[in-house]
Design a protein around this motif. Structure first.
Motif, short mmCIF file in Angstrom:
data_model
loop_
_atom_site.label_atom_id
_atom_site.label_comp_id
_atom_site.label_asym_id
_atom_site.label_seq_id
_atom_site.Cartn_x
_atom_site.Cartn_y
_atom_site.Cartn_z
N ALA A 1 -69.24 57.84 71.42
CA ALA A 1 -68.59 58.73 70.46
C ALA A 1 -69.54 59.27 69.42
O ALA A 1 -69.29 60.34 68.83
CB ALA A 1 -67.45 57.98 69.76
N HIS A 2 -70.66 58.60 69.20
CA HIS A 2 -71.66 59.08 68.24
C HIS A 2 -72.64 60.07 68.87
O HIS A 2 -73.48 60.63 68.15
CB HIS A 2 -72.43 57.91 67.64
N GLY A 3 -72.57 60.27 70.18
CA GLY A 3 -73.47 61.21 70.83
C GLY A 3 -74.43 60.59 71.79
O GLY A 3 -75.28 61.30 72.36
N ALA A 4 -74.35 59.28 71.99
CA ALA A 4 -75.24 58.62 72.94
C ALA A 4 -74.76 58.88 74.37
O ALA A 4 -73.63 59.31 74.61
CB ALA A 4 -75.29 57.12 72.66
N THR A 5 -75.63 58.61 75.32
CA THR A 5 -75.32 58.75 76.74
C THR A 5 -75.01 57.37 77.31
O THR A 5 -75.80 56.43 77.14
CB THR A 5 -76.49 59.38 77.50
N LEU A 6 -73.87 57.25 77.97
CA LEU A 6 -73.39 55.97 78.48
C LEU A 6 -73.46 55.98 80.00
O LEU A 6 -73.06 56.96 80.65
CB LEU A 6 -71.96 55.72 78.01
N GLN A 7 -73.91 54.89 80.57
CA GLN A 7 -73.98 54.75 82.03
C GLN A 7 -73.11 53.57 82.43
O GLN A 7 -73.43 52.42 82.12
CB GLN A 7 -75.42 54.54 82.49
N VAL A 8 -72.01 53.88 83.12
CA VAL A 8 -71.03 52.87 83.53
C VAL A 8 -70.97 52.86 85.05
O VAL A 8 -70.55 53.84 85.67
CB VAL A 8 -69.64 53.18 82.94
N GLY A 9 -71.38 51.74 85.65
CA GLY A 9 -71.33 51.60 87.10
C GLY A 9 -72.12 52.66 87.83
O GLY A 9 -71.68 53.14 88.89
N GLY A 10 -73.24 53.06 87.30
CA GLY A 10 -74.06 54.07 87.93
C GLY A 10 -73.63 55.50 87.66
O GLY A 10 -74.27 56.45 88.16
N VAL A 11 -72.57 55.71 86.90
CA VAL A 11 -72.09 57.05 86.54
C VAL A 11 -72.54 57.38 85.13
O VAL A 11 -72.30 56.60 84.18
CB VAL A 11 -70.55 57.13 86.65
N LEU A 12 -73.20 58.51 84.96
CA LEU A 12 -73.71 58.93 83.66
C LEU A 12 -72.63 59.72 82.93
O LEU A 12 -72.13 60.72 83.44
CB LEU A 12 -74.97 59.78 83.84
N VAL A 13 -72.28 59.28 81.74
CA VAL A 13 -71.25 59.92 80.92
C VAL A 13 -71.88 60.31 79.59
O VAL A 13 -72.42 59.46 78.88
CB VAL A 13 -70.04 59.00 80.70
N GLY A 14 -71.84 61.59 79.29
CA GLY A 14 -72.35 62.08 78.02
C GLY A 14 -71.36 62.91 77.24
O GLY A 14 -71.70 63.43 76.18
N LEU A 15 -70.13 63.03 77.74
CA LEU A 15 -69.08 63.79 77.05
C LEU A 15 -68.40 62.88 76.04
O LEU A 15 -67.72 61.92 76.40
CB LEU A 15 -68.08 64.34 78.06
N ALA A 16 -68.59 63.16 74.77
CA ALA A 16 -68.12 62.27 73.70
C ALA A 16 -66.61 62.41 73.50
O ALA A 16 -66.08 63.52 73.49
CB ALA A 16 -68.84 62.59 72.39
N PRO A 17 -65.91 61.28 73.34
CA PRO A 17 -64.48 61.35 72.93
C PRO A 17 -64.41 61.68 71.44
O PRO A 17 -64.58 60.82 70.58
CB PRO A 17 -63.97 59.93 73.24
N LEU A 18 -64.16 62.92 71.14
CA LEU A 18 -64.28 63.39 69.75
C LEU A 18 -63.22 62.81 68.83
O LEU A 18 -63.40 62.85 67.61
CB LEU A 18 -64.22 64.92 69.74
N LEU A 19 -62.13 62.28 69.37
CA LEU A 19 -61.17 61.62 68.49
C LEU A 19 -61.77 60.36 67.90
O LEU A 19 -61.63 60.09 66.69
CB LEU A 19 -59.89 61.29 69.26
N VAL A 20 -62.49 59.59 68.71
CA VAL A 20 -63.19 58.41 68.19
C VAL A 20 -64.30 58.84 67.24
O VAL A 20 -64.56 58.19 66.22
CB VAL A 20 -63.75 57.58 69.36
N THR A 21 -64.97 59.95 67.56
CA THR A 21 -66.02 60.46 66.68
C THR A 21 -65.46 60.81 65.30
O THR A 21 -66.06 60.49 64.27
CB THR A 21 -66.67 61.69 67.31
N GLY A 22 -64.31 61.47 65.29
CA GLY A 22 -63.69 61.82 64.02
C GLY A 22 -63.27 60.60 63.21
O GLY A 22 -63.46 60.56 61.98
#
Length: 491
Positions: free
Chosen positions: A86-107
């Motif tokens: 949510a802060h803008g980091a890139t997350l890798q879960v089970g070999g899947v790269l996720v970089g789309l931030a959940p902006l509700l958590v960010t807010g």
């Protein structure tokens, strides 16, 4: 029991303390708290309230899905990884790269940092920019340390993040949020406003309002798309076979990404559109899509180009620019024309920068294959959005200038035109004019009283005798004295 009765009395609420949602103002008699203590306590509370609910939801899902075979500590570390995402980091879960931030958590996390900065500034008694800058540095440093610990804590877990990019993203949000929070203190805000010209502040305020208006229009458009394309949403929901726990978890994810989709709607309204995968594009002029992920939130994406009446959506950013120009004019009604044009253009620049930042936050990969490119282009949205807002603002200023110029010309032509009757002027032009004779001064006419004069008294008769003699002498200019034959009328 008596205590409860006293609290329920009507006067008890007025005499006792009252709990509200506002941040209490500092007590001038209270001693200021040390800066390090204020920063540590407020930052710790911000992290607890920002990360705690997210980790709690993930742990509840883990408890409900007891057949997953994972450990509770892994679920806890996944929650920390999502907080970093949510802060803008890139997350890798089970070999899947996720970089789309959940902006509700960010807010939510950003708001807690804002509160931390404001509370720390009030606790230390900051009343100027110098002390406010120290508070910002202290709170941001504490928040960055927490981000570094969190990034190290998820190493080796199912959700991993790169340490340095994660720490940089947390530091950026901590710095921005604490600065906004410190400016909530009236003394610090006034000290800052005195250092900037008032027209510049009004331009920033108007540009921010225009950007928020465009984002709000995008949220409405995204919600309308969900309603109009409800059949696709139902189809995507029917394809889910992860059981009730998986469905609930997916709906939670959809809620967290609602602000992200709202920014996609704003990009759609502005014209550049957005992508849902490499080689895809969703815009007013056309739609090119591949297979969509089984996410109900994506059901509102249009499947074809918009009909021609939908192009009226392009007028919404222009209308936001008009509103921004009205705000600037209300703040400075007597400004000259050239500064007003410059302020209108700068309003579009401010709105463009904010829209570009929002578009960058709403984009990122959802995988390493086809979904590696998701979201709008930041610089496209910033440039086109800023130009559309500036077009509305500059257009209003130009219209008012042209209107005022036309009114001045019309008023000037009416004042130069002679106000005379055309018939009389024509007759007077045909007849020759006679010279005007000078008027001889006339003696004033004395009014004659109609009443009969009363008999003069003895004193009056003696005064009349010289007058009669003088009249007789006037009748004999040769200077001959009156003889005895001359009759002198008796009074």
């Amino acid at each position: 029991m008596d205590r409860v009765t006293d609290l329920l009395e009507p006067g008890a609420a007025a005499s006792g303390p009252r709990t509200t949602g506002e941040i209490p103002k500092p007590d001038p008699e209270r001693r200021p708290v040390p800066l390090w203590l204020a920063a540590v306590s407020t930052t710790g509370w911000a992290v607890l309230t920002g990360m705690g609910p997210l980790v709690a939801v993930i742990l509840l899902v883990w408890v409900a899905d007891s057949s997953n075979g994972s450990r509770a500590v892994d679920a806890f570390r996944v929650g920390i990884g999502v907080w970093l995402l949510a802060h803008g980091a890139t997350l890798q879960v089970g070999g899947v790269l996720v970089g789309l931030a959940p902006l509700l958590v960010t807010g939510m996390a950003g708001w807690q940092v804002v509160r931390a900065g404001a509370n720390a500034a009030r606790a230390v008694g900051a009343n100027g920019l110098a002390m406010g800058a120290q508070v910002v540095a202290a709170v941001a440093s504490c928040y960055t340390v927490v981000g570094a610990v969190a990034a190290v804590a998820v190493l080796g877990s199912p959700a991993q993040v790169p340490v340095l990019p994660a720490v940089s993203a947390v530091a950026a949000l901590g710095l921005l949020g604490s600065a906004i929070g410190v400016l909530r203190v009236p003394d610090i805000r006034r000290d800052l406003l005195r250092r900037f010209p008032a027209p510049m502040l009004s331009v920033v305020r108007a540009g921010t309002a225009a950007a928020v208006a465009v984002l709000g229009a995008g949220a409405v458009v995204a919600a309308a798309g969900m309603v109009l394309n409800w059949q696709r949403t139902v189809t995507l929901m029917a394809g889910l076979d992860d059981g009730p726990i998986g469905v609930i978890g997916l709906w939670v994810v959809c809620v967290l990404y609602v602000p992200t989709v709202a920014i996609w709607g704003a990009s759609y309204v502005l014209g550049p559109g957005f992508a849902v995968g490499a080689g895809t594009h969703v815009g007013l002029s056309g739609v090119a899509l591949g297979p969509l992920p089984a996410v109900p939130l994506l059901g509102g994406i249009p499947a074809a180009a918009a009909p021609w009446p939908a192009y009226a959506l392009l007028a919404l950013p222009v209308a936001a620019g008009v509103g921004a120009a009205l705000m600037v004019r209300r703040s400075h009604p007597g400004a000259a024309t050239v500064p007003r044009f410059a302020s209108a253009a700068l309003t579009g620049l401010v709105a463009g920068v904010l829209l570009a930042a929002a578009a960058l936050a709403a984009g990122g990969p959802l995988g390493s294959a086809r979904l590696a490119e998701v979201g709008p282009s930041g610089w496209h949205v910033g440039v086109i959005g800023g130009l559309e807002v500036a077009l509305g603002a500059v257009g209003l200023v130009g219209f008012e200038y042209a209107r005022d110029w036309a009114l001045r010309r019309w008023a000037g032509s009416r004042s130069e035109k002679p106000e005379a009757d055309p018939v009389d002027s024509a007759d007077s032009a045909e007849q020759p004019t006679e010279p005007v004779q000078p008027v001889q001064p006339t003696e004033p006419i004395q009014s004659v009283e109609a009443e009969e004069p009363a008999e003069p008294t003895l004193a009056q008769s003696t005064q009349l005798e010289p007058t009669v003699v003088e009249a007789a002498m006037v009748e004999h200019p040769e200077g001959v004295e009156p003889t005895a034959d001359t009759e002198i009328p008796q009074a």
